[in-house]
Design a protein around this motif. Structure first.
Motif, PDB file in Angstrom:
ATOM      1  N   THR A  82     -72.909   6.705  38.250  1.00 29.20           N
ATOM      2  CA  THR A  82     -72.751   6.858  36.802  1.00 29.20           C
ATOM      3  C   THR A  82     -73.785   6.042  36.045  1.00 29.20           C
ATOM      4  O   THR A  82     -74.374   6.516  35.066  1.00 29.20           O
ATOM      5  CB  THR A  82     -71.332   6.443  36.372  1.00 29.20           C
ATOM      6  N   ALA A  83     -74.015   4.811  36.494  1.00 35.59           N
ATOM      7  CA  ALA A  83     -75.008   3.953  35.832  1.00 35.59           C
ATOM      8  C   ALA A  83     -76.395   4.582  35.888  1.00 35.59           C
ATOM      9  O   ALA A  83     -77.139   4.571  34.894  1.00 35.59           O
ATOM     10  CB  ALA A  83     -75.018   2.576  36.489  1.00 35.59           C
ATOM     11  N   ALA A  84     -76.732   5.153  37.036  1.00 34.76           N
ATOM     12  CA  ALA A  84     -78.039   5.812  37.169  1.00 34.76           C
ATOM     13  C   ALA A  84     -78.121   7.031  36.244  1.00 34.76           C
ATOM     14  O   ALA A  84     -79.162   7.271  35.611  1.00 34.76           O
ATOM     15  CB  ALA A  84     -78.266   6.224  38.620  1.00 34.76           C
ATOM     16  N   LEU A 131     -76.520   7.522  33.443  1.00 36.72           N
ATOM     17  CA  LEU A 131     -76.575   7.091  32.050  1.00 36.72           C
ATOM     18  C   LEU A 131     -77.974   6.599  31.674  1.00 36.72           C
ATOM     19  O   LEU A 131     -78.426   6.801  30.542  1.00 36.72           O
ATOM     20  CB  LEU A 131     -75.540   5.990  31.807  1.00 36.72           C
ATOM     21  N   ARG A 132     -78.657   5.981  32.630  1.00 30.80           N
ATOM     22  CA  ARG A 132     -80.037   5.543  32.351  1.00 30.80           C
ATOM     23  C   ARG A 132     -80.945   6.747  32.086  1.00 30.80           C
ATOM     24  O   ARG A 132     -81.865   6.675  31.284  1.00 30.80           O
ATOM     25  CB  ARG A 132     -80.580   4.719  33.522  1.00 30.80           C
ATOM     26  N   GLU A 133     -80.667   7.853  32.765  1.00 29.24           N
ATOM     27  CA  GLU A 133     -81.483   9.061  32.600  1.00 29.24           C
ATOM     28  C   GLU A 133     -81.043   9.902  31.399  1.00 29.24           C
ATOM     29  O   GLU A 133     -81.785  10.772  30.940  1.00 29.24           O
ATOM     30  CB  GLU A 133     -81.413   9.916  33.865  1.00 29.24           C
ATOM     31  N   HIS A 134     -79.824   9.659  30.912  1.00 32.32           N
ATOM     32  CA  HIS A 134     -79.296  10.462  29.798  1.00 32.32           C
ATOM     33  C   HIS A 134     -78.721   9.551  28.702  1.00 32.32           C
ATOM     34  O   HIS A 134     -77.515   9.584  28.410  1.00 32.32           O
ATOM     35  CB  HIS A 134     -78.222  11.429  30.299  1.00 32.32           C
ATOM     36  N   PRO A 135     -79.560   8.750  28.075  1.00 27.38           N
ATOM     37  CA  PRO A 135     -79.064   7.848  27.013  1.00 27.38           C
ATOM     38  C   PRO A 135     -78.532   8.604  25.804  1.00 27.38           C
ATOM     39  O   PRO A 135     -77.827   8.031  24.971  1.00 27.38           O
ATOM     40  CB  PRO A 135     -80.308   7.017  26.664  1.00 27.38           C
ATOM     41  N   GLU A 136     -78.862   9.906  25.724  1.00 27.53           N
ATOM     42  CA  GLU A 136     -78.407  10.690  24.575  1.00 27.53           C
ATOM     43  C   GLU A 136     -76.889  10.842  24.523  1.00 27.53           C
ATOM     44  O   GLU A 136     -76.318  11.163  23.478  1.00 27.53           O
ATOM     45  CB  GLU A 136     -79.057  12.078  24.587  1.00 27.53           C
ATOM     46  N   SER A 173     -67.505   1.634  31.410  1.00 27.68           N
ATOM     47  CA  SER A 173     -66.201   1.690  32.071  1.00 27.68           C
ATOM     48  C   SER A 173     -65.512   3.027  31.798  1.00 27.68           C
ATOM     49  O   SER A 173     -64.901   3.624  32.701  1.00 27.68           O
ATOM     50  CB  SER A 173     -65.322   0.532  31.590  1.00 27.68           C
ATOM     51  N   LEU A 174     -65.623   3.523  30.564  1.00 28.20           N
ATOM     52  CA  LEU A 174     -65.004   4.806  30.220  1.00 28.20           C
ATOM     53  C   LEU A 174     -65.649   5.948  31.014  1.00 28.20           C
ATOM     54  O   LEU A 174     -64.954   6.806  31.565  1.00 28.20           O
ATOM     55  CB  LEU A 174     -65.139   5.064  28.721  1.00 28.20           C
ATOM     56  N   LEU A 175     -66.974   5.950  31.092  1.00 28.27           N
ATOM     57  CA  LEU A 175     -67.652   7.009  31.837  1.00 28.27           C
ATOM     58  C   LEU A 175     -67.321   6.947  33.325  1.00 28.27           C
ATOM     59  O   LEU A 175     -67.163   7.983  33.979  1.00 28.27           O
ATOM     60  CB  LEU A 175     -69.163   6.921  31.628  1.00 28.27           C
ATOM     61  N   ASN A 176     -67.201   5.737  33.861  1.00 30.71           N
ATOM     62  CA  ASN A 176     -66.791   5.593  35.265  1.00 30.71           C
ATOM     63  C   ASN A 176     -65.421   6.217  35.487  1.00 30.71           C
ATOM     64  O   ASN A 176     -65.187   6.924  36.478  1.00 30.71           O
ATOM     65  CB  ASN A 176     -66.759   4.119  35.659  1.00 30.71           C
ATOM     66  N   SER A 177     -64.503   5.939  34.566  1.00 30.54           N
ATOM     67  CA  SER A 177     -63.143   6.476  34.681  1.00 30.54           C
ATOM     68  C   SER A 177     -63.146   8.002  34.565  1.00 30.54           C
ATOM     69  O   SER A 177     -62.439   8.699  35.314  1.00 30.54           O
ATOM     70  CB  SER A 177     -62.256   5.858  33.598  1.00 30.54           C
ATOM     71  N   ILE A 178     -63.939   8.533  33.635  1.00 29.23           N
ATOM     72  CA  ILE A 178     -64.024   9.988  33.471  1.00 29.23           C
ATOM     73  C   ILE A 178     -64.527  10.636  34.750  1.00 29.23           C
ATOM     74  O   ILE A 178     -63.969  11.634  35.235  1.00 29.23           O
ATOM     75  CB  ILE A 178     -64.951  10.341  32.286  1.00 29.23           C
TER      76      ILE A 178
END
Length: 745
Positions: free
Chosen positions: A126-128, A130-135, A159-164
């Motif tokens: 998820t972290a990777a 998000l780095r590629e899709h900051p939008e 944390s929210l994106l990880n949970s999703i």
């Protein structure tokens, strides 16, 4: 000798077919189901190569069932481990896949990753992404959130994106949907959703990671077992013959895929007994479980319906309160769609002459603290109550139930400060968190040996303790500040000959005990720095030899060493800071540390009388205490889907107060199920439905909390962090009923 009650005897008369049993809290369902399994074995219902299969929810229940059935069978003079098999659903799925790994699509040497490793993989992917899709931030985060702390916002958004993504993967697997299937369905409908697309990509990378490790997760086990049973009719027939009777415990917590596996194993003419209590279905928010599957089974034509309504657990006042909560929900809840959240059967007391009679009733059995309390004041009220009650009740069991583990940590700290002995059943115990935090701070310092702040933190973690007096802890804080201000740590670790610590720190007020403490730390750190090139498990054991003396602490650090050794094998690129992060999750109670607490194998409150249990409402299910405190019964922790309520899943920084997890999962189900209208509903429809689902579960959770108490029940509520919460609506209704019921004629 088991002398069944009337309704228990009716269950034991079962002769075959499909039977559903609704069992109230404390009704003896485990004992009854064990007796039924033993009866089927002892009365010759099985051939020599057949077994009764008992499927339950958690490992501790496996042990409980096994020992009870063994007792029944042994008492009749037969071999105690023959004729039955007890499994969790995941254990059963593992058995099925191990026998046919080729059909499941895995090698016969596959491994199973635990929830901690699974979570870590998803977090990294998820972290990777998000780095590629900051939008994504611009799409979903409200502009007003820009005024808040960027680090706080960033951590909560991640944390929210990880949970999703974690929920997306679990739901997709329960729907038997591969990443490619979901992507094709999106393309077919020309539907675009950023979070669905993120979920597909994370799911894809996650499965690749599992394949690389030759591993599966727990959800995969269920999915693959279903695939095996559907793909190999001959194997399925062999299993149906092997297990002619299937007894299912905790059936209210079944998911769609779990139910389908059991339906395949049983077949259209098999023998299936499902026992559960829809009123105790409290895992729907966190899993794919849903009580509707048991309810639909109970309403299926031809299913034999039985009830276990008698309970000897609680006194009459507590039983009446639990029953009133059901009645109010059914007829008085202001949200009509929630009126089926709790249903009959109502709890009935044990019949006269029962071997487990109800505790004697008293007019003061239940106490509700009506006045508004701030969170800290609520803890103070509860601690003072316990300090007053415990000395005269050392022969009683007692528990404090909290909605989340973080709140439980505060309770433990306050009890510890008051000198009250605690039995902690949170994600990790206080001693586990303390030990993990100490080693974590040391690893961070060893990873960056020239950093004064990290060295200072390690020093303070090692030498400061709540058990020390104020003067000793103030000394540690003062010396830690000196270390933090040191310009060159190498001069501290490797001082020039003849140069004193007083001169190094430019502090003339250092006394002999100060110098002795600093010198002890210096010698240890030099030794640990020399050992920092060792494999991580050996380094942790080296630290433990210098830090700990008690068997419990040494055993705990040995388990930490094994945990980190496993991480090193899966992540050869890891450095000390990465291993420190593993321990940080344990120290901050974000990750359960499996295998070092009584609760993993089941715990008996009766063996800890005079001690205070601290645990969440969820973990209290299946347990009972003489006295129970229910904390935080407000409209945030127990919302009712009415105006003014707030919800944990609706994050403050998300536009339109949307529940992004619920919205994403609703779209996923619509895509997989080709439900075209559902793909184009208004933005917050799933959010509104999630509120009702959550409120329904919280009603059941409140019911579970009430029914843990045998003799005394104390209920408090607090006004929350912003002093804006009110007493929960169900508690208001119960309080009004109590006051009216106790009013003089």
């Amino acid at each position: 000798m088991f002398n069944p009650r009337l309704h228990q005897a009716e269950v034991l008369e079962y002769g075959g077919g499909w039977m559903g049993v609704s069992a109230v809290p404390g009704s003896g369902k485990t004992h009854t189901l064990s007796a039924l399994a033993a009866r089927l074995i002892l009365e010759g219902q099985l051939q020599s190569d057949q077994e009764v299969l008992i499927v339950t929810l958690v490992n501790s229940a496996v042990d409980n069932f096994s020992s009870r059935i063994a007792g029944f069978v042994k008492a009749s003079g037969l071999l105690e481990n023959v004729g039955y098999r007890v499994r969790t659903l995941h254990g059963l799925a593992h058995d099925i896949v191990r026998e046919s790994p080729d059909i499941a699509g895995v090698s016969d040497q596959f491994s199973i990753i635990d929830d901690g490793e699974s979570t870590k993989m998803i977090d990294e992917i998820t972290a990777a992404y998000l780095r590629e899709h900051p939008e994504l931030t611009e799409v979903y985060i409200t502009s007003s959130a820009d005024d808040s702390s960027s680090s706080r916002l960033g951590a909560q958004w991640n944390s929210l994106l990880n949970s999703i993504n974690s929920s997306f993967i679990s739901q997709a697997k329960d729907l038997q949907a591969e990443p490619g299937d979901i992507r094709k369905a999106l393309e077919k409908r020309k539907f675009h959703d950023p979070l669905i697309e993120m979920g597909i990509e994370v799911y894809t990378q996650y499965q690749r990671g599992l394949h690389f490790r030759n591993a599966v997760d727990f959800t995969d086990l269920i999915r693959m077992a279903y695939t095996v049973l559907r793909s190999d009719p001959q194997y399925l027939e062999r299993l149906r013959f092997r297990w002619p009777y299937v007894l299912e415990d905790e059936a209210q917590d079944s998911s769609y895929l779990q139910e389908q596996i059991l339906r395949l194993l049983i077949g259209p003419s098999g023998n299936w007994v499902r026992v559960g209590d829809p009123n105790q279905a409290i895992y729907e928010t966190f899993t794919t479980a849903n009580p509707k599957y048991l309810k639909e089974f109970l309403d299926t034509p031809g299913v034999i319906r039985r009830e276990l309504p008698n309970s000897g657990r609680s006194n009459l006042s507590i039983i009446n309160l639990a029953n009133q909560l059901i009645r109010w929900t059914e007829s008085g809840h202001p949200v009509e769609t929630l009126r089926k959240s709790l249903t009959s059967p109502y709890i009935e007391p044990a019949p006269p002459g029962d071997p487990q009679p109800n505790p004697p009733d008293s007019p003061n059995a239940i106490y509700v603290h009506k006045n508004k309390l701030k969170p800290d004041r609520e803890l103070e009220v509860v601690i003072n109550s316990l300090k007053s009650w415990l000395p005269g009740n050392t022969d009683k069991s007692v528990a404090v139930l909290v909605p989340i583990a973080k709140r439980g940590e505060r309770v433990v700290e306050e009890l510890d400060g008051a000198g009250i002995k605690v039995v902690e059943m949170l994600k990790s115990s206080q001693s586990t968190r303390k030990t993990a935090k100490m080693i974590q701070k040391l690893l961070l310092s060893l990873a960056d040996p020239s950093s004064p702040p990290k060295c200072s933190n390690a020093f303070q973690e090692i030498y400061q303790s709540p058990q020390h007096n104020v003067e000793d802890n103030e000394r540690v804080e003062r010396l830690a500040m000196l270390l933090r201000k040191t310009l060159k740590l190498e001069d501290f670790f490797y001082p020039f000959s003849g140069r004193s610590l007083t001169a190094l720190f430019d502090a003339s007020d250092l006394d002999e005990s100060d110098i002795a403490l600093l010198d002890d730390f210096r010698k240890k750190m030099v030794r640990w720095q020399a050992a920092s090139s060792l494999p991580i498990d050996q380094l942790v054991l080296t630290l433990a030899q210098d830090l700990f003396t008690t068997p419990a602490d040494l055993a705990l650090t040995h388990k930490f060493a094994l945990l980190l050794e496993f991480s090193a094998a899966n992540h050869p690129e890891y450095k000390l800071v990465d291993f420190a992060d593993e321990l940080r999750e344990i120290a901050s109670n974000e990750r359960r540390f499996i295998g070092f607490s009584e609760e993993e194998t089941g715990i008996d409150p009766a063996k800890h009388k005079g001690e205070v249990f601290v645990l969440t409402y969820h973990k209290a299910k299946g347990l009972e205490w003489d006295r129970v405190y229910l904390l935080s019964v407000n409209n945030y922790d127990f919302p009712s889907a009415v105006e003014g309520d707030e919800y944990l899943s609706e994050k403050w920084f998300v536009k339109d107060h949307a529940n992004l997890e619920a919205e994403t999962l609703a779209k996923l189900k619509a895509v997989v199920g080709e439900d075209i209208p559902a793909l184009h509903t208004s933005t917050n429809d799933a959010t509104l439905q999630a509120r009702e689902d959550y409120a329904a579960e919280r009603l059941r959770l409140f019911y579970v909390g009430i029914t843990r108490a045998r003799e005394n029940l104390i209920i408090t509520w607090n006004s929350g962090k912003r002093d804006a919460c009110t007493m929960s609506l169900p508690l208001q209704a119960m309080l009004a009923w109590m006051e009216n019921n106790n009013a003089p004629d």
